[in-house]
Design a protein around this motif. Sequence first.
Motif, short mmCIF file in Angstrom:
data_model
loop_
_atom_site.label_atom_id
_atom_site.label_comp_id
_atom_site.label_asym_id
_atom_site.label_seq_id
_atom_site.Cartn_x
_atom_site.Cartn_y
_atom_site.Cartn_z
N LYS A 1 22.19 16.26 -113.17
CA LYS A 1 23.12 17.12 -112.46
C LYS A 1 24.55 16.75 -112.83
O LYS A 1 24.87 15.56 -112.94
N LEU A 2 25.39 17.76 -113.02
CA LEU A 2 26.83 17.51 -113.19
C LEU A 2 27.61 18.71 -112.72
O LEU A 2 27.11 19.84 -112.72
N ALA A 3 28.85 18.48 -112.30
CA ALA A 3 29.70 19.56 -111.80
C ALA A 3 31.16 19.16 -111.90
O ALA A 3 31.53 18.03 -111.58
N TRP A 4 32.00 20.09 -112.34
CA TRP A 4 33.44 19.88 -112.42
C TRP A 4 34.08 20.26 -111.08
O TRP A 4 33.67 21.22 -110.42
N SER A 5 35.13 19.54 -110.73
CA SER A 5 35.93 19.91 -109.56
C SER A 5 36.55 21.29 -109.80
O SER A 5 36.98 21.61 -110.91
N PRO A 6 36.63 22.13 -108.77
CA PRO A 6 37.26 23.45 -108.92
C PRO A 6 38.78 23.41 -108.93
O PRO A 6 39.42 24.45 -109.12
N THR A 7 39.38 22.23 -108.76
CA THR A 7 40.85 22.17 -108.69
C THR A 7 41.48 21.23 -109.72
O THR A 7 42.70 21.27 -109.91
N ASN A 8 40.69 20.37 -110.36
CA ASN A 8 41.25 19.47 -111.37
C ASN A 8 40.17 19.09 -112.37
O ASN A 8 39.06 19.63 -112.33
N ASN A 9 40.46 18.16 -113.26
CA ASN A 9 39.51 17.83 -114.32
C ASN A 9 38.67 16.59 -113.99
O ASN A 9 38.47 15.71 -114.82
N LEU A 10 38.18 16.55 -112.76
CA LEU A 10 37.24 15.50 -112.36
C LEU A 10 35.82 16.02 -112.56
O LEU A 10 35.48 17.12 -112.13
N LEU A 11 34.99 15.20 -113.20
CA LEU A 11 33.59 15.54 -113.46
C LEU A 11 32.70 14.59 -112.67
O LEU A 11 32.83 13.37 -112.78
N ALA A 12 31.81 15.15 -111.86
CA ALA A 12 30.82 14.34 -111.13
C ALA A 12 29.46 14.53 -111.79
O ALA A 12 29.07 15.65 -112.10
N PHE A 13 28.76 13.41 -112.02
CA PHE A 13 27.43 13.52 -112.62
C PHE A 13 26.51 12.46 -112.04
O PHE A 13 26.93 11.40 -111.60
N SER A 14 25.21 12.78 -112.04
CA SER A 14 24.21 11.92 -111.42
C SER A 14 23.74 10.83 -112.37
O SER A 14 23.60 11.05 -113.57
N LEU A 15 23.50 9.66 -111.79
CA LEU A 15 22.92 8.53 -112.51
C LEU A 15 21.94 7.85 -111.56
O LEU A 15 22.30 6.91 -110.86
N GLY A 16 20.71 8.34 -111.52
CA GLY A 16 19.75 7.78 -110.58
C GLY A 16 20.25 7.96 -109.16
O GLY A 16 20.55 9.08 -108.73
N PRO A 17 20.39 6.87 -108.38
CA PRO A 17 20.86 6.99 -107.00
C PRO A 17 22.39 7.04 -106.88
O PRO A 17 22.91 7.00 -105.77
N TYR A 18 23.10 7.12 -107.98
CA TYR A 18 24.57 7.12 -107.98
C TYR A 18 25.11 8.44 -108.50
O TYR A 18 24.45 9.17 -109.24
N VAL A 19 26.35 8.71 -108.12
CA VAL A 19 27.12 9.78 -108.75
C VAL A 19 28.42 9.15 -109.27
O VAL A 19 29.14 8.48 -108.53
N GLN A 20 28.66 9.35 -110.55
CA GLN A 20 29.88 8.86 -111.18
C GLN A 20 30.90 9.99 -111.20
O GLN A 20 30.57 11.15 -111.49
N VAL A 21 32.15 9.69 -110.85
CA VAL A 21 33.23 10.67 -110.92
C VAL A 21 34.19 10.22 -112.02
O VAL A 21 34.74 9.11 -111.95
N TRP A 22 34.39 11.06 -113.01
CA TRP A 22 35.13 10.71 -114.22
C TRP A 22 36.29 11.68 -114.42
O TRP A 22 36.14 12.89 -114.22
N ASN A 23 37.45 11.16 -114.78
CA ASN A 23 38.66 11.95 -114.99
C ASN A 23 38.81 12.28 -116.47
O ASN A 23 39.00 11.38 -117.29
N ALA A 24 38.73 13.56 -116.81
CA ALA A 24 38.82 13.96 -118.21
C ALA A 24 40.22 13.83 -118.77
O ALA A 24 40.40 13.72 -119.99
#
Length: 359
Positions: free
Chosen positions: A105-128
């Motif tokens: 699973k992954l999804a971009w923020s609707p207001t900025n360039n933050l990307l959230a993606f799944s890693l097992g039981p975690y979600v990583q939020v990454w700034n493009a």
Amino acid sequence: MNPSTLNSKEFEEQYSGTLCDYVTAIAWSPKGTTLAATSAAGEVVLLQDGELTTLQTPKGESVNCVAFSKDGQFLAVGGQDGKVKIWRESELIATLENAPAWVDKLAWSPTNNLLAFSLGPYVQVWNADTRESVATLNFDNSSVFGIDWRYDGEYLAIGGYLGAKVWDCQNWDDEPYILDIPSASLAIAWSPDGKYLASGNMDRTITVVESHFLSSDGTAEPWVMRGFPGKIRQIAWSEPTTQQGAPLVACSSVDGIVVWEKQADDSLGWEARVLTNHVNIIQAIAFAPKSFLLASAAADGWICLWKKATEVSQILTGVSSGFSSLAWHPNGQQLAAGGENGELFVWSKTTRGQGFGRK
């Protein structure tokens, strides 16, 4: 209902092509100029002006998810190899290595360039923009089954075992709001107006909560809808609202769809209507932008278009087996879909369809 029994031709085929394997995910760019598609063979392709461009050739490992950033500048994919790859236009600018965890699973923020993606039981939020990780969110109870940002980018909802958790995106370190569910949240979705959060659950229920409870001291009393034949696989909200000021929410379970409409009296909750026509598992549902037109794609090889989310107005076919995915163009004039054997289609609204020109 057999497809040949319908006379409506509101949408006509504009493009067809083929990938090497099962089409796992598709997404339109925000301006609708580009359609991205991924496959179980590991392909990543772009469709622009009727021409297919390959960003990644088959790798033998599935690419599971794809999404464009809010301005269309970045394209992200994640897959079985644990890598998240980000392109700017056709240039690969970042590869985030996360093996052995799969990225489902992954999804971009609707207001900025933050990307959230799944890693097992975690979600990583990454700034493009800075190319740095800004948060690691621990779902704790299980693998992550769903991710969705609220329209204003202020909250991030994550679904998994025993419920959903909602983080305040201005304060990642704060404890999340927890929406308790006895089984597991398999599909999670905010309404387009941000007023509601819906969870489709393993125990054959839908849970809907008003989002203002997330930022208040009050205790939320969610609506729980029951009576489905199986687990809830997908949720879709309409952009328009009904006379009661709430959007429609549709969900799919096995081969059926239930559309829920909020009643004026909160104590009456949401009234259901059941849509039946498919004869195999429904793989994807989506409302057309700014419309109550609902599309459903299923393993029976049919895409049903439900006028006003009530009755079938057209059935689209063309795959050799079943459909796996679908996505509406941002202007609602085109519909794209992927097939189990790699088929990729785009249909366009005809001049007979409410006076719109073909695009």
